[in-house]
Design an enzyme around this catalytic site. Sequence first.
Site, PDB file in Angstrom:
ATOM      1  CB  CYS A   1      -0.935  -0.012   1.209  1.00 38.23           C
ATOM      2  SG  CYS A   1      -1.950   1.473   1.316  1.00 38.23           S
TER       3      CYS A   1
ATOM      4  CB  CYS B   1      -0.529   2.564   4.047  1.00 39.94           C
ATOM      5  SG  CYS B   1      -1.989   1.848   3.321  1.00 39.94           S
ATOM      6  CG  ASP B   2       3.206   1.257   4.459  1.00 36.20           C
ATOM      7  OD1 ASP B   2       2.793   1.785   5.503  1.00 36.20           O
ATOM      8  OD2 ASP B   2       2.965   0.076   4.172  1.00 36.20           O
TER       9      ASP B   2
END
Length: 336
Positions: A149, A152-153
């Site tokens: 992701c 997200c990261d």
Amino acid sequence: MAINEIHKKVVILGSGPAGLTAAIYASRAQLDPLVIDGPQPGGQLTITTDVENYPGFKSGIMGPILMDEFREQALRFGTEIINVWIDSVDLKQRPFTLNGKESQDSDEITTVIKADTLIISTGASAKWLGIPGEDPVPEGLGGNGVSACATCDGFFFRGKPITVVGGGDTAMEEALFLTKFASNVTVIHRRDDFRASKIMADRVKNHEKIDIKWNTEVEAIHGTKETGVESITLYNNKTKQAEEFPTQGVFVAIGHKPNTDLFKGVLDMDEVGYLITEGKTMKTNVEGVFACGDAQDAYYRQAVTAAGTGCMAAIDAERFLAEHESDVEIQTAKNW
Ligand code: NDP
């Protein structure tokens, strides 16, 4: 062995952000919900490290801790949570029936759950390559340099060289997004042509910060707990040559699979298996069955959007019960 029989007004299958938000809302409406943990209690956030984009946590929060908070909040209002493997469901008549076993490998049905309404929040699973180094920490580097992701990261890879594996639209989108942070992005694809739409593929091909390795497979990810990812082993399936390729992040973008096999042939789903909900509601094609979170969302796939749809599913279930069960005491909207 005696069968454990349970009957609930609201049964929620899956305990990620969608399921536990549905539980918080349903329990505050005094609907006494039952949450059934899936094989990954807490969902996909339990395999990430810092979550920095969930509102309300200005300094970020660890994924597993965030999910513990969700769980505690649901329990506080009287949610019951059990851990059984649901083997089969009967949605032909209400109350619906869910047959549970102790684990996926057991033969025996040990729990039969009757549900006046069912909320499906079984999530989706990122597809993984199945190579050494990819497992979640502590066994591998998953969550410590290996991610599925970028939204997200990506932020954690500021100024670092990173790789994206895959050739579909998700891989293109992830690669383009990651150029905001990375010093350089290398897209690794197993064929010599992207599956992605032409417009996305062209953007990637023409981006000055993106290199592409065609006909290339990732065979292993290397690094340590302290360093995170340091390199990957690549294999060119045309030249038959292997190489060690230095990189500090690996984003696997080879597709997601919604966890909806249990409902095949019963609930409407698209060709990939995402459950179809009606208009702006979380209603499925079976009255009294609702779907939320990544099990029905191929597009946004964020914890906060999953939580939002969990809230919506609980409100839909509450309204359904109000319409169908004169004996159920329903709180009014002001009490949500
Ligand atoms: P896709 O199934 O479209 O693509 C998966 C990619 O991963 C393919 O290139 C495939 O290779 C590769 N792949 C699969 N398994 C492996 C493996 N084991 N090892 C190496 N490579 C592998 O999935 P996406 O998630 O990209 O997209 C899903 C759907 O969502 C699509 O319909 C897509 O168009 C859509 N989407 C749309 C977006 C948008 O419009 N903005 C954004 C994201 C997704 P190969 O090509 O060789 O099969």
